[in-house]
Scaffold this active site. Sequence first.
Site, PDB file in Angstrom:
ATOM      1  N   SER A  63      -5.833  -1.335   1.986  1.00 41.70           N
ATOM      2  CA  SER A  63      -5.856  -0.452   3.159  1.00 41.70           C
ATOM      3  C   SER A  63      -7.209  -0.460   3.842  1.00 41.70           C
ATOM      4  CB  SER A  63      -5.584   0.997   2.731  1.00 41.70           C
ATOM      5  OG  SER A  63      -4.368   1.115   2.077  1.00 41.70           O
ATOM      6  N   HIS A  94      -1.197  -6.396   5.396  1.00 45.15           N
ATOM      7  CA  HIS A  94      -1.217  -4.940   5.233  1.00 45.15           C
ATOM      8  C   HIS A  94       0.097  -4.337   5.717  1.00 45.15           C
ATOM      9  CE1 HIS A  94      -2.922  -0.774   6.336  1.00 45.15           C
ATOM     10  NE2 HIS A  94      -2.638  -0.809   5.054  1.00 45.15           N
ATOM     11  N   GLU A 106       0.138  -5.780   9.388  1.00 43.88           N
ATOM     12  CA  GLU A 106      -1.093  -6.308   9.977  1.00 43.88           C
ATOM     13  C   GLU A 106      -1.455  -7.565   9.191  1.00 43.88           C
ATOM     14  OE1 GLU A 106      -3.722  -2.669  11.603  1.00 43.88           O
ATOM     15  OE2 GLU A 106      -3.361  -2.549   9.460  1.00 43.88           O
ATOM     16  N   ASN A 118      -5.479   1.946  10.116  1.00 46.11           N
ATOM     17  CA  ASN A 118      -6.232   2.917   9.311  1.00 46.11           C
ATOM     18  C   ASN A 118      -7.565   3.314   9.933  1.00 46.11           C
ATOM     19  OD1 ASN A 118      -4.271   3.319   7.444  1.00 46.11           O
ATOM     20  ND2 ASN A 118      -5.072   1.864   5.954  1.00 46.11           N
TER      21      ASN A 118
HETATM   22  N1  CAA Z   1      17.944   2.098   2.866  1.00 48.24           N
HETATM   23  C1  CAA Z   1      18.161   1.783   4.141  1.00 48.24           C
HETATM   24  N2  CAA Z   1      17.851   2.590   5.165  1.00 48.24           N
HETATM   25  C2  CAA Z   1      17.310   3.786   4.859  1.00 48.24           C
HETATM   26  C3  CAA Z   1      17.057   4.194   3.537  1.00 48.24           C
HETATM   27  C4  CAA Z   1      17.408   3.297   2.517  1.00 48.24           C
HETATM   28  N3  CAA Z   1      17.211   3.575   1.230  1.00 48.24           N
HETATM   29  N4  CAA Z   1      16.495   5.419   3.550  1.00 48.24           N
HETATM   30  C5  CAA Z   1      16.405   5.771   4.832  1.00 48.24           C
HETATM   31  N5  CAA Z   1      16.905   4.795   5.623  1.00 48.24           N
HETATM   32  C6  CAA Z   1      17.017   4.774   7.086  1.00 48.24           C
HETATM   33  C7  CAA Z   1      17.892   5.941   7.548  1.00 48.24           C
HETATM   34  O1  CAA Z   1      19.260   5.606   7.504  1.00 48.24           O
HETATM   35  C8  CAA Z   1      17.402   6.137   8.953  1.00 48.24           C
HETATM   36  O2  CAA Z   1      17.925   5.110   9.781  1.00 48.24           O
HETATM   37  P1  CAA Z   1      18.603   5.457  11.210  1.00 48.24           P
HETATM   38  O3  CAA Z   1      17.432   5.922  12.039  1.00 48.24           O
HETATM   39  O4  CAA Z   1      19.162   4.140  11.642  1.00 48.24           O
HETATM   40  O5  CAA Z   1      19.595   6.513  10.926  1.00 48.24           O
HETATM   41  C9  CAA Z   1      15.900   5.872   8.810  1.00 48.24           C
HETATM   42  O6  CAA Z   1      15.762   5.008   7.679  1.00 48.24           O
HETATM   43  C10 CAA Z   1      15.117   7.151   8.563  1.00 48.24           C
HETATM   44  O7  CAA Z   1      15.552   7.708   7.312  1.00 48.24           O
HETATM   45  P2  CAA Z   1      15.851   9.242   7.021  1.00 48.24           P
HETATM   46  O8  CAA Z   1      16.524   9.837   8.216  1.00 48.24           O
HETATM   47  O9  CAA Z   1      16.530   9.383   5.723  1.00 48.24           O
HETATM   48  O10 CAA Z   1      14.455   9.814   6.786  1.00 48.24           O
HETATM   49  P3  CAA Z   1      13.431  10.361   7.808  1.00 48.24           P
HETATM   50  O11 CAA Z   1      13.989  10.474   9.169  1.00 48.24           O
HETATM   51  O12 CAA Z   1      12.894  11.544   7.125  1.00 48.24           O
HETATM   52  O13 CAA Z   1      12.344   9.186   7.870  1.00 48.24           O
HETATM   53  C11 CAA Z   1      10.398   8.044   7.218  1.00 48.24           C
HETATM   54  C12 CAA Z   1      11.636   8.790   6.750  1.00 48.24           C
HETATM   55  C13 CAA Z   1      10.800   6.704   7.819  1.00 48.24           C
HETATM   56  C14 CAA Z   1       9.519   7.814   6.004  1.00 48.24           C
HETATM   57  C15 CAA Z   1       9.690   8.895   8.302  1.00 48.24           C
HETATM   58  O14 CAA Z   1       9.451  10.194   7.798  1.00 48.24           O
HETATM   59  C16 CAA Z   1       8.384   8.310   8.744  1.00 48.24           C
HETATM   60  O15 CAA Z   1       8.339   7.362   9.528  1.00 48.24           O
HETATM   61  N6  CAA Z   1       7.272   8.881   8.226  1.00 48.24           N
HETATM   62  C17 CAA Z   1       5.929   8.415   8.554  1.00 48.24           C
HETATM   63  C18 CAA Z   1       5.578   7.276   7.638  1.00 48.24           C
HETATM   64  C19 CAA Z   1       4.241   6.690   7.991  1.00 48.24           C
HETATM   65  O16 CAA Z   1       3.505   7.105   8.862  1.00 48.24           O
HETATM   66  N7  CAA Z   1       3.868   5.650   7.218  1.00 48.24           N
HETATM   67  C20 CAA Z   1       2.595   5.007   7.327  1.00 48.24           C
HETATM   68  C21 CAA Z   1       1.672   5.563   6.264  1.00 48.24           C
HETATM   69  S1  CAA Z   1       0.043   4.906   6.378  1.00 48.24           S
HETATM   70  C22 CAA Z   1       0.132   3.430   5.618  1.00 48.24           C
HETATM   71  O17 CAA Z   1       1.134   3.035   5.064  1.00 48.24           O
HETATM   72  C23 CAA Z   1      -1.104   2.594   5.624  1.00 48.24           C
HETATM   73  C24 CAA Z   1      -2.094   2.793   4.545  1.00 48.24           C
HETATM   74  O18 CAA Z   1      -2.835   1.829   4.253  1.00 48.24           O
HETATM   75  C25 CAA Z   1      -2.279   4.088   3.865  1.00 48.24           C
HETATM   76  P1  NAD Z   2       0.230   2.876  -6.574  1.00 47.27           P
HETATM   77  O1  NAD Z   2      -0.743   3.692  -7.339  1.00 47.27           O
HETATM   78  O2  NAD Z   2       1.540   3.466  -6.171  1.00 47.27           O
HETATM   79  O3  NAD Z   2       0.558   1.517  -7.358  1.00 47.27           O
HETATM   80  C1  NAD Z   2      -0.405   0.656  -7.896  1.00 47.27           C
HETATM   81  C2  NAD Z   2       0.277  -0.112  -9.031  1.00 47.27           C
HETATM   82  O4  NAD Z   2      -0.540  -1.204  -9.422  1.00 47.27           O
HETATM   83  C3  NAD Z   2       0.524   0.747 -10.285  1.00 47.27           C
HETATM   84  O5  NAD Z   2       1.901   0.698 -10.599  1.00 47.27           O
HETATM   85  C4  NAD Z   2      -0.348   0.065 -11.358  1.00 47.27           C
HETATM   86  O6  NAD Z   2       0.258   0.093 -12.647  1.00 47.27           O
HETATM   87  C5  NAD Z   2      -0.420  -1.356 -10.832  1.00 47.27           C
HETATM   88  N1  NAD Z   2      -1.565  -2.153 -11.296  1.00 47.27           N
HETATM   89  C6  NAD Z   2      -2.866  -1.767 -11.400  1.00 47.27           C
HETATM   90  N2  NAD Z   2      -3.607  -2.818 -11.834  1.00 47.27           N
HETATM   91  C7  NAD Z   2      -2.759  -3.872 -11.974  1.00 47.27           C
HETATM   92  C8  NAD Z   2      -2.921  -5.242 -12.375  1.00 47.27           C
HETATM   93  N3  NAD Z   2      -4.112  -5.734 -12.693  1.00 47.27           N
HETATM   94  N4  NAD Z   2      -1.820  -6.030 -12.410  1.00 47.27           N
HETATM   95  C9  NAD Z   2      -0.599  -5.557 -12.083  1.00 47.27           C
HETATM   96  N5  NAD Z   2      -0.402  -4.265 -11.696  1.00 47.27           N
HETATM   97  C10 NAD Z   2      -1.456  -3.450 -11.633  1.00 47.27           C
HETATM   98  O7  NAD Z   2      -0.571   2.363  -5.292  1.00 47.27           O
HETATM   99  P2  NAD Z   2       0.011   1.944  -3.850  1.00 47.27           P
HETATM  100  O8  NAD Z   2       0.089   3.167  -3.007  1.00 47.27           O
HETATM  101  O9  NAD Z   2       1.191   1.069  -4.042  1.00 47.27           O
HETATM  102  O10 NAD Z   2      -1.230   1.101  -3.290  1.00 47.27           O
HETATM  103  C11 NAD Z   2      -1.428  -0.244  -3.668  1.00 47.27           C
HETATM  104  C12 NAD Z   2      -2.315  -0.917  -2.647  1.00 47.27           C
HETATM  105  O11 NAD Z   2      -1.697  -0.849  -1.363  1.00 47.27           O
HETATM  106  C13 NAD Z   2      -3.708  -0.288  -2.481  1.00 47.27           C
HETATM  107  O12 NAD Z   2      -4.615  -1.298  -2.185  1.00 47.27           O
HETATM  108  C14 NAD Z   2      -3.497   0.631  -1.290  1.00 47.27           C
HETATM  109  O13 NAD Z   2      -4.691   0.916  -0.602  1.00 47.27           O
HETATM  110  C15 NAD Z   2      -2.566  -0.201  -0.445  1.00 47.27           C
HETATM  111  N6  NAD Z   2      -1.732   0.538   0.515  1.00 47.27           N
HETATM  112  C16 NAD Z   2      -1.224   1.765   0.187  1.00 47.27           C
HETATM  113  C17 NAD Z   2      -0.423   2.440   1.100  1.00 47.27           C
HETATM  114  C18 NAD Z   2       0.180   3.789   0.803  1.00 47.27           C
HETATM  115  O14 NAD Z   2       0.666   4.453   1.731  1.00 47.27           O
HETATM  116  N7  NAD Z   2       0.197   4.244  -0.447  1.00 47.27           N
HETATM  117  C19 NAD Z   2      -0.125   1.839   2.343  1.00 47.27           C
HETATM  118  C20 NAD Z   2      -0.635   0.556   2.630  1.00 47.27           C
HETATM  119  C21 NAD Z   2      -1.459  -0.075   1.712  1.00 47.27           C
END
Ligand code: CAA
Ligand code: NAD
Length: 284
Positions: free
Chosen positions: A119, A140, A152, A190
């Site tokens: 991330s 990503h 990404e 991010n």
């Molecule tokens: N299989 C197939 N489709 C599924 C499913 C499954 N198991 N579960 C849900 N779906 C489908 C649903 O049918 C629905 O589709 P339609 O729109 O066609 O009806 C859609 O997915 C949405 O599902 P739900 O209505 O059950 O759930 P929701 O409306 O509460 O949405 C969510 C769930 C998609 C997670 C939504 O809450 C969302 O977009 N949340 C924000 C998530 C987000 O911002 N993620 C990014 C995080 S940051 C990151 O990842 C980067 C990082 O490095 C940290």
């Molecule tokens: P998580 O804690 O859910 O899962 C990490 C997993 O890696 C665990 O199951 C752990 O047992 C396993 N693990 C640790 N060391 C290992 C090794 N050497 N070999 C095999 N498995 C190993 O974490 P996550 O949320 O899935 O995040 C994983 C990566 O993805 C991180 O780099 C995170 O920044 C990135 N990421 C996270 C998100 C998010 O929303 N959580 C979104 C995008 C990217």
Amino acid sequence: MQIQTVGVVGCGLMGSGIAQISAQAGLAVVVREVDEAQCQKGQGRIAGFLQKAVEKQKLAAEEKDRILGRIRFTTALADLASADLVVEAIVENLDAKRELFAALDGLCAPATIFASNTSSLAIGDMAAATRRPERFVGLHFFNPVPLMRLVEVVRTLDTAPDVFDAACAFGAAVGKTVVRAKDSPGFVVNLLLVPYLLDAIRALEAGVASKEDIDAGMKLGCGYPMGPFELLDFVGLDTTLYIADIMFHEFKEYRYSAPPMLRRLVAAGRHGRKSGRGFYDYAR
Ligand code: CAA
Ligand code: NAD
């Protein structure tokens, strides 16, 4: 450059989704976890997601079995030797990722492409632990991987153009829209999302409003699917803290500094949905 076998390292929130979409795209997948219990947990997460898709009539039951049949779980890193592409999704820690890639470098064929789902870490810092920096990219994905439509794709100073093209083609093959980014911490999403999430915690600390009202404000006022505290719990508070610390270390800017409340929650084991409790309680 044809990718037929994908290795996925780590089968937590992200690795399980990456393995699933790769298998859904018809590719053979080998998933490596640290022990049997984590393998089973990861497999259960994928099976549960697919079962929900069957119940929603978005997937035929036989297709679910075919997808699961394409995913093999292992605890042995050597089982990834035959992969054309290895995607890493382990803990957000540079030393752990460098150690993993150095070991993979000795096991995999010279042509294998390495990718990190990090991330916030620099892709180049991981590539430097291998003898194949030109075959290294960032891939990503977003959580939940099977539902979020973006990946990404990140190139470093060393990434070869054909490797970058193959990574973009893989992103498209697993059904994602590709955004191309350079190797800058946080890439595009991010860089903008993390300060927003941290500012929401600062607003809560300052007593601006309750977490419920802040969440309602951003959902109803901005049309976001989740409020910031729901999203923090969804991403994982431990992962968010790692990301904030890495980005703060890189930029030295207040907007990336982890608020004390985040640090206290993680120290207390409240890691969000995955641990049953974060800002909200999921144990009910
Ligand atoms: N299989 C197939 N489709 C599924 C499913 C499954 N198991 N579960 C849900 N779906 C489908 C649903 O049918 C629905 O589709 P339609 O729109 O066609 O009806 C859609 O997915 C949405 O599902 P739900 O209505 O059950 O759930 P929701 O409306 O509460 O949405 C969510 C769930 C998609 C997670 C939504 O809450 C969302 O977009 N949340 C924000 C998530 C987000 O911002 N993620 C990014 C995080 S940051 C990151 O990842 C980067 C990082 O490095 C940290
Ligand atoms: P998580 O804690 O859910 O899962 C990490 C997993 O890696 C665990 O199951 C752990 O047992 C396993 N693990 C640790 N060391 C290992 C090794 N050497 N070999 C095999 N498995 C190993 O974490 P996550 O949320 O899935 O995040 C994983 C990566 O993805 C991180 O780099 C995170 O920044 C990135 N990421 C996270 C998100 C998010 O929303 N959580 C979104 C995008 C990217």
